[in-house]
Design a protein around this motif. Sequence first.
Motif, PDB file in Angstrom:
ATOM      1  N   LYS A 164       0.903  -1.329   0.052  1.00  0.00           N
ATOM      2  CA  LYS A 164      -0.029   0.010   0.068  1.00  0.00           C
ATOM      3  C   LYS A 164       0.923   1.168   0.053  1.00  0.00           C
ATOM      4  O   LYS A 164       2.073   1.257   0.751  1.00  0.00           O
ATOM      5  CB  LYS A 164      -1.023   0.082   1.264  1.00  0.00           C
ATOM      6  CG  LYS A 164      -1.812   1.117   1.388  1.00  0.00           C
ATOM      7  CD  LYS A 164      -3.011   0.930   2.553  1.00  0.00           C
ATOM      8  CE  LYS A 164      -4.118   1.968   2.404  1.00  0.00           C
ATOM      9  NZ  LYS A 164      -4.771   1.598   3.546  1.00  0.00           N
ATOM     10  N   ALA A 166       1.204   5.648  -1.717  1.00  0.00           N
ATOM     11  CA  ALA A 166       1.101   6.663  -2.552  1.00  0.00           C
ATOM     12  C   ALA A 166       2.388   7.316  -3.349  1.00  0.00           C
ATOM     13  O   ALA A 166       3.605   7.327  -2.491  1.00  0.00           O
ATOM     14  CB  ALA A 166       0.300   7.846  -1.819  1.00  0.00           C
ATOM     15  N   TYR A 167       2.363   7.883  -4.565  1.00  0.00           N
ATOM     16  CA  TYR A 167       3.502   8.182  -4.912  1.00  0.00           C
ATOM     17  C   TYR A 167       3.212   9.243  -5.981  1.00  0.00           C
ATOM     18  O   TYR A 167       2.215   9.424  -6.678  1.00  0.00           O
ATOM     19  CB  TYR A 167       4.172   7.200  -5.788  1.00  0.00           C
ATOM     20  CG  TYR A 167       5.622   7.527  -6.237  1.00  0.00           C
ATOM     21  CD1 TYR A 167       6.656   7.478  -5.278  1.00  0.00           C
ATOM     22  CD2 TYR A 167       5.837   7.819  -7.468  1.00  0.00           C
ATOM     23  CE1 TYR A 167       7.925   7.851  -5.752  1.00  0.00           C
ATOM     24  CE2 TYR A 167       7.116   8.139  -7.920  1.00  0.00           C
ATOM     25  CZ  TYR A 167       8.079   8.364  -7.201  1.00  0.00           C
ATOM     26  OH  TYR A 167       9.318   8.682  -7.559  1.00  0.00           O
ATOM     27  N   GLU A 173      -0.302  11.894  -9.505  1.00  0.00           N
ATOM     28  CA  GLU A 173      -0.388  11.014  -8.266  1.00  0.00           C
ATOM     29  C   GLU A 173      -0.926   9.635  -8.294  1.00  0.00           C
ATOM     30  O   GLU A 173      -1.937   9.495  -8.950  1.00  0.00           O
ATOM     31  CB  GLU A 173      -1.328  11.828  -7.147  1.00  0.00           C
ATOM     32  CG  GLU A 173      -1.104  11.071  -5.679  1.00  0.00           C
ATOM     33  CD  GLU A 173      -1.913  11.732  -4.544  1.00  0.00           C
ATOM     34  OE1 GLU A 173      -1.498  12.051  -3.335  1.00  0.00           O
ATOM     35  OE2 GLU A 173      -3.290  11.864  -4.834  1.00  0.00           O
ATOM     36  N   TYR A 174      -0.128   8.754  -7.636  1.00  0.00           N
ATOM     37  CA  TYR A 174      -0.687   7.555  -7.710  1.00  0.00           C
ATOM     38  C   TYR A 174      -0.853   6.906  -6.375  1.00  0.00           C
ATOM     39  O   TYR A 174       0.077   6.832  -5.597  1.00  0.00           O
ATOM     40  CB  TYR A 174       0.295   6.378  -8.583  1.00  0.00           C
ATOM     41  CG  TYR A 174       0.607   6.756  -9.734  1.00  0.00           C
ATOM     42  CD1 TYR A 174       0.168   6.505 -11.054  1.00  0.00           C
ATOM     43  CD2 TYR A 174       1.766   7.654 -10.120  1.00  0.00           C
ATOM     44  CE1 TYR A 174       0.408   6.606 -12.180  1.00  0.00           C
ATOM     45  CE2 TYR A 174       2.139   8.066 -11.448  1.00  0.00           C
ATOM     46  CZ  TYR A 174       1.170   7.600 -12.451  1.00  0.00           C
ATOM     47  OH  TYR A 174       1.872   7.901 -13.724  1.00  0.00           O
ATOM     48  N   ARG A 175      -1.971   6.308  -6.068  1.00  0.00           N
ATOM     49  CA  ARG A 175      -2.401   5.604  -4.954  1.00  0.00           C
ATOM     50  C   ARG A 175      -2.655   4.032  -4.909  1.00  0.00           C
ATOM     51  O   ARG A 175      -3.586   3.908  -6.153  1.00  0.00           O
ATOM     52  CB  ARG A 175      -3.384   6.269  -3.994  1.00  0.00           C
ATOM     53  CG  ARG A 175      -3.101   7.738  -3.557  1.00  0.00           C
ATOM     54  CD  ARG A 175      -4.281   8.221  -2.804  1.00  0.00           C
ATOM     55  NE  ARG A 175      -3.822   9.781  -2.347  1.00  0.00           N
ATOM     56  CZ  ARG A 175      -3.050   9.852  -1.247  1.00  0.00           C
ATOM     57  NH1 ARG A 175      -2.797   8.864  -0.433  1.00  0.00           N
ATOM     58  NH2 ARG A 175      -2.937  11.054  -0.844  1.00  0.00           N
ATOM     59  N   TYR A 176      -2.352   3.282  -4.612  1.00  0.00           N
ATOM     60  CA  TYR A 176      -2.406   1.792  -4.765  1.00  0.00           C
ATOM     61  C   TYR A 176      -2.565   1.004  -3.300  1.00  0.00           C
ATOM     62  O   TYR A 176      -2.187   1.413  -2.461  1.00  0.00           O
ATOM     63  CB  TYR A 176      -1.268   1.650  -5.457  1.00  0.00           C
ATOM     64  CG  TYR A 176       0.153   1.162  -4.688  1.00  0.00           C
ATOM     65  CD1 TYR A 176       0.436   0.197  -4.116  1.00  0.00           C
ATOM     66  CD2 TYR A 176       0.676   2.450  -4.781  1.00  0.00           C
ATOM     67  CE1 TYR A 176       1.571  -0.196  -3.417  1.00  0.00           C
ATOM     68  CE2 TYR A 176       2.055   2.331  -3.987  1.00  0.00           C
ATOM     69  CZ  TYR A 176       2.538   1.061  -3.425  1.00  0.00           C
ATOM     70  OH  TYR A 176       3.512   0.969  -2.685  1.00  0.00           O
ATOM     71  N   TYR A 185      -5.540   4.347  -8.195  1.00  0.00           N
ATOM     72  CA  TYR A 185      -6.092   5.351  -8.092  1.00  0.00           C
ATOM     73  C   TYR A 185      -5.146   6.461  -8.875  1.00  0.00           C
ATOM     74  O   TYR A 185      -4.013   6.587  -8.341  1.00  0.00           O
ATOM     75  CB  TYR A 185      -6.464   6.121  -7.088  1.00  0.00           C
ATOM     76  CG  TYR A 185      -7.691   5.372  -6.248  1.00  0.00           C
ATOM     77  CD1 TYR A 185      -9.017   5.533  -6.496  1.00  0.00           C
ATOM     78  CD2 TYR A 185      -7.334   4.218  -5.523  1.00  0.00           C
ATOM     79  CE1 TYR A 185      -9.880   4.921  -6.119  1.00  0.00           C
ATOM     80  CE2 TYR A 185      -8.344   3.398  -5.046  1.00  0.00           C
ATOM     81  CZ  TYR A 185      -9.757   3.857  -4.967  1.00  0.00           C
ATOM     82  OH  TYR A 185     -10.650   2.906  -4.605  1.00  0.00           O
ATOM     83  N   SER A 187      -4.378  10.174 -10.088  1.00  0.00           N
ATOM     84  CA  SER A 187      -5.039  11.668 -10.167  1.00  0.00           C
ATOM     85  C   SER A 187      -4.065  12.484 -10.842  1.00  0.00           C
ATOM     86  O   SER A 187      -2.928  12.882 -10.230  1.00  0.00           O
ATOM     87  CB  SER A 187      -5.304  11.978  -8.565  1.00  0.00           C
ATOM     88  OG  SER A 187      -5.777  13.290  -8.373  1.00  0.00           O
TER      89      SER A 187
END
Length: 229
Positions: A164, A166-167, A173-176, A185, A187
């Motif tokens: 888990k 975010a980057y 922006e990537y959230r996984y 996700y 963004s």
Amino acid sequence: MIKNLLDDYFDRAGQPLRNTEFKYKNKNNFNITHVVEDDEFRILNHRFLFSKDSIKSIWRHQDWMMGDRSIDFTFFYEKYVKSISVRYFEDTVLGIKISLTRHDWLISDPDFRLPYIYGKSDIELWYYLDKETLNLHLSKCRLAYDYKSKHSVTLLDHGVKKNKGAYLYGNTEYRYSIDRDLNLYISDHNIDKFTFPIVIKSNNSKRIFTYLRSYRWLDGWKKIKEYLS
């Protein structure tokens, strides 16, 4: 951008020095440009599907060494470009790669063989065969690949598993999260969600393979999404 890349590719492929065959056909109200290139090292077999003047999808078949072959299907859909590659031997699926990129991230192939390569990609996932179950397991995954800078974020690989996070890369922006599925996700101006399986069951990998081997791929990405769910 993709139109310029394809125009350049067709010009290159049509040069007299290349051993290339062009064919044209209409199927299901789509125009298909079929290009086969044989450079005595490998045979590249492309089918370009156009609706009017717009590219809808690209199908590619390629022979590799030792009898391995691959079928690639790329679907151009609004904001994202979705691609799936199936590596197989005879009737056995050995692996699948799934990629997600954008239209304006495609760049010219520096080797002048393919219509384009990925300058950047949002995510790339590799699934490999379990010889006992014949299922395909997610074995490698990376985010935010950049061809020029060689940047990427590895989520899953040998000895690496980030469940888990975010980057932020550039303005994206990537959230996984990785659990029963991989949820992503993305963004930038909007938030887009994508879900990828951890395991592709053998019956679904066969369905994908069958779908891509025939002209059923003319129906687009909907069936691929169904077989990956």
